[in-house]
Motif scaffolding. Structure first.
Motif, PDB file in Angstrom:
ATOM      1  N   HIS A   1      -8.235  -0.490  -2.826  1.00 26.74           N
ATOM      2  CA  HIS A   1      -7.309  -1.330  -2.084  1.00 26.74           C
ATOM      3  C   HIS A   1      -5.901  -0.757  -2.201  1.00 26.74           C
ATOM      4  O   HIS A   1      -5.418  -0.455  -3.288  1.00 26.74           O
ATOM      5  CB  HIS A   1      -7.332  -2.756  -2.635  1.00 26.74           C
ATOM      6  N   ALA A   2      -5.239  -0.589  -1.067  1.00 32.88           N
ATOM      7  CA  ALA A   2      -3.855  -0.120  -0.994  1.00 32.88           C
ATOM      8  C   ALA A   2      -3.679   1.283  -1.580  1.00 32.88           C
ATOM      9  O   ALA A   2      -2.569   1.692  -1.898  1.00 32.88           O
ATOM     10  CB  ALA A   2      -2.907  -1.100  -1.690  1.00 32.88           C
TER      11      ALA A   2
ATOM     12  N   GLN B   1      -4.052   3.462   2.932  1.00 29.54           N
ATOM     13  CA  GLN B   1      -5.262   2.697   3.224  1.00 29.54           C
ATOM     14  C   GLN B   1      -6.313   3.443   4.026  1.00 29.54           C
ATOM     15  O   GLN B   1      -7.483   3.109   3.979  1.00 29.54           O
ATOM     16  CB  GLN B   1      -4.880   1.419   3.990  1.00 29.54           C
TER      17      GLN B   1
ATOM     18  N   SER C   1       0.827  -1.193   0.000  1.00 28.36           N
ATOM     19  CA  SER C   1       0.000   0.000   0.000  1.00 28.36           C
ATOM     20  C   SER C   1       0.867   1.250   0.000  1.00 28.36           C
ATOM     21  O   SER C   1       1.880   1.333   0.671  1.00 28.36           O
ATOM     22  CB  SER C   1      -0.911   0.013   1.228  1.00 28.36           C
TER      23      SER C   1
END
Length: 503
Positions: free
Chosen positions: A389-390, A453, A268
């Motif tokens: 996501h990330a 995140q 991330s």
């Protein structure tokens, strides 16, 4: 001489190694060479230049350094074996992070895991050569290692097991490790140590390698690390401040998508590598890399408290901060706005309504341990987890940024799944604020800070606090802050549409 490595072993074998973990990522040879390319060409012709990798894993940096020196010093040492002896014994050094990686690194550099064997490119008296590994132990105090901060509960283990007590950062004065100065320190240090929970709660450790390397005051320092230090990251505030105000950083190459550097690695916030130069003081060339394309801009890294990663976003943020000094970060709640943890649930009774991760339900007023002054107000809330996501983008390079954006009325509260952005006396103001945050411009500004995140108070540091007695559109905002066509197009092409209240 180029045939030496080609005939001894496959020079691309290191690109095929499986990573130890997302915390200890092997460096592909192509990436190692991109980092070495930051160094001046004349260093490969200097027989007195010394090189150190303080976090050897595969030995790829040392191997690629050797290849460059072997070619660069051909005139200085015409005899091949004399050249090899000089380079391997006097110029190249490493500290391995584990016993396994020490053997792997020696095999990569010396073509033998035991450099005192007949198979080694050069013959050393001992089995380590110039790549050392010392099985050091953590020093525990109050449940933590005094050097790296590792949790005693997690890492106080049988001595026969791997300790993850990396020698380079378990000593006050790193000169005591190899008793010499280095012209170049380069590497890809371990990224974090587990706290016994999930990766999100793991403790970063890479900054300690950078700080130790700076103590050695090399001519050049090149390291690749996660980019989360730009704006967030546990335990990184001091490190970020030091980096942003370090005028010796000459270049910073940033990859928003870590897969461009480490294929198959889910990291991330992306990764970046930098060139720190002892004899340089000035602005830094920030290079944004995306799909193999580079966008470079000279910048003062200390312009803001965080590093705006996108060069094209800097002018937009500059216009916003020049226009106003009022931002929503002044109002955003802490992590637990009403003192309720993520796992808190409705109790089935009480005069309040709890917004939790699975919906809504009754809860007693006595369960609220914080934010009582907000209970009877209108509240705009957002989910703490970013939509992507990330912190990545979709195939078109676009982000939505916020996942859940809602209004809570009087007598409605929420768990720490959400944070409160601002409270209001009227429903109309709250809904105008919610609609404002659903616009592309505010979410673009949030994305410059919330690069990984989570969304938190700091994520709103560039989002203007406006008059919410009226409604706003993106066109209104572009005009309000005098954005030009190129800047508005950049926002439009990087932020997705979002409907207020959309989950």
């Amino acid at each position: 001489m180029s045939s030496l490595f080609e005939s001894t072993y496959n020079p691309d074998v290191l690109s095929c190694l499986a990573n130890l973990s997302n915390d200890e990522v092997f460096t592909p040879p192509e990436l190692a060479n991109q980092m070495l390319d930051l160094l001046p060409e004349d260093i490969w012709h200097d027989p007195n230049a010394t090189f150190l990798d303080p976090a050897c894993k595969s030995g790829v940096f040392l191997r690629e350094i050797a290849k460059r020196l072997i070619e660069g010093l051909a005139d200085e040492y015409p005899d091949l074996q004399e050249r090899l002896d000089h380079i391997y014994k006097r110029q190249i050094f490493g500290i391995a992070i584990t016993e396994l990686t020490s053997l792997l690194s020696r095999r990569s550099l010396y073509c033998s895991k035991y450099p005192n064997s007949k198979y080694s490119v050069v013959r050393f008296d001992g089995p380590e050569g110039n790549i050392r590994f010392k099985n050091v132990q953590h020093t525990w105090r109050d449940g933590r290692c005094v050097w790296c901060g590792a949790a005693q509960q997690q890492y106080d283990r049988d001595p026969s097991l791997e300790q993850y007590a990396y020698e380079f950062i378990h000593i006050d004065n790193p000169e005591e490790v190899l008793h010499m100065k280095f012209d170049v320190i380069i590497g890809n240090p371990p990224y974090q140590l587990s706290d016994g929970g999930n990766n999100a709660s793991a403790m970063p450790i890479y900054q300690k390698f950078v700080e130790q390397a700076k103590k050695l005051n090399p001519r050049f320092l090149v390291m690749i690390t996660p980019s989360r230090w730009f704006s967030g990251g546990r335990g990184l505030d001091s490190y970020r401040k030091d980096m942003l105000n370090d005028r010796h950083i000459r270049k910073l190459v940033d990859y928003e998508d870590a897969n461009e550097c480490f294929p198959g690695v889910d990291m991330s916030g992306g990764v970046s590598y930098f060139l720190w130069e002892r004899d340089y003081k000035g602005d830094c060339a920030v290079i944004n890399m995306k799909n193999g394309e580079a966008d470079e801009q000279e910048r003062d890294l200390g312009r803001y408290d965080i590093l705006i990663r996108s060069n094209q976003a800097v002018s937009i943020v500059d216009k916003v901060t020049a226009h106003t000094s009022k931002f929503l970060s002044a109002y955003v709640s802490s992590q637990k706005p009403f003192g309720l943890r993520t796992f808190a649930q409705p109790t089935g009774r009480g005069d309040l309504t709890l917004r939790w991760r699975n919906g809504r339900g009754p809860i007693e007023r006595t369960a609220i341990t914080a934010g009582q002054e907000w209970i009877d107000k209108w509240k705009v809330i957002v989910s703490r987890v970013v939509y992507e996501h990330a912190g990545g983008t979709d195939a078109q390079g676009m982000r939505r940024v916020l996942s859940i954006l809602e209004v809570l009325g009087p007598k409605e509260v929420c768990t720490e799944t959400y944070i409160v952005v601002k409270t209001f006396d009227t429903e109309a103001e709250a809904r105008n604020c919610m609609a404002y945050l659903a616009l592309k411009f505010p979410r673009f500004l949030i994305s410059q800070v919330a690069s990984a995140q989570m969304v938190n108070k700091k994520s709103f540091m560039f989002v203007p606090d406006l008059d919410f007695s009226r409604s706003w559109t993106d066109v209104d905002l572009y005009n309000e802050f005098s954005l030009d066509d190129q800047e508005t197009a950049y926002i439009e092409n990087h932020i997705k549409e979002m409907n207020p209240g959309e989950d």
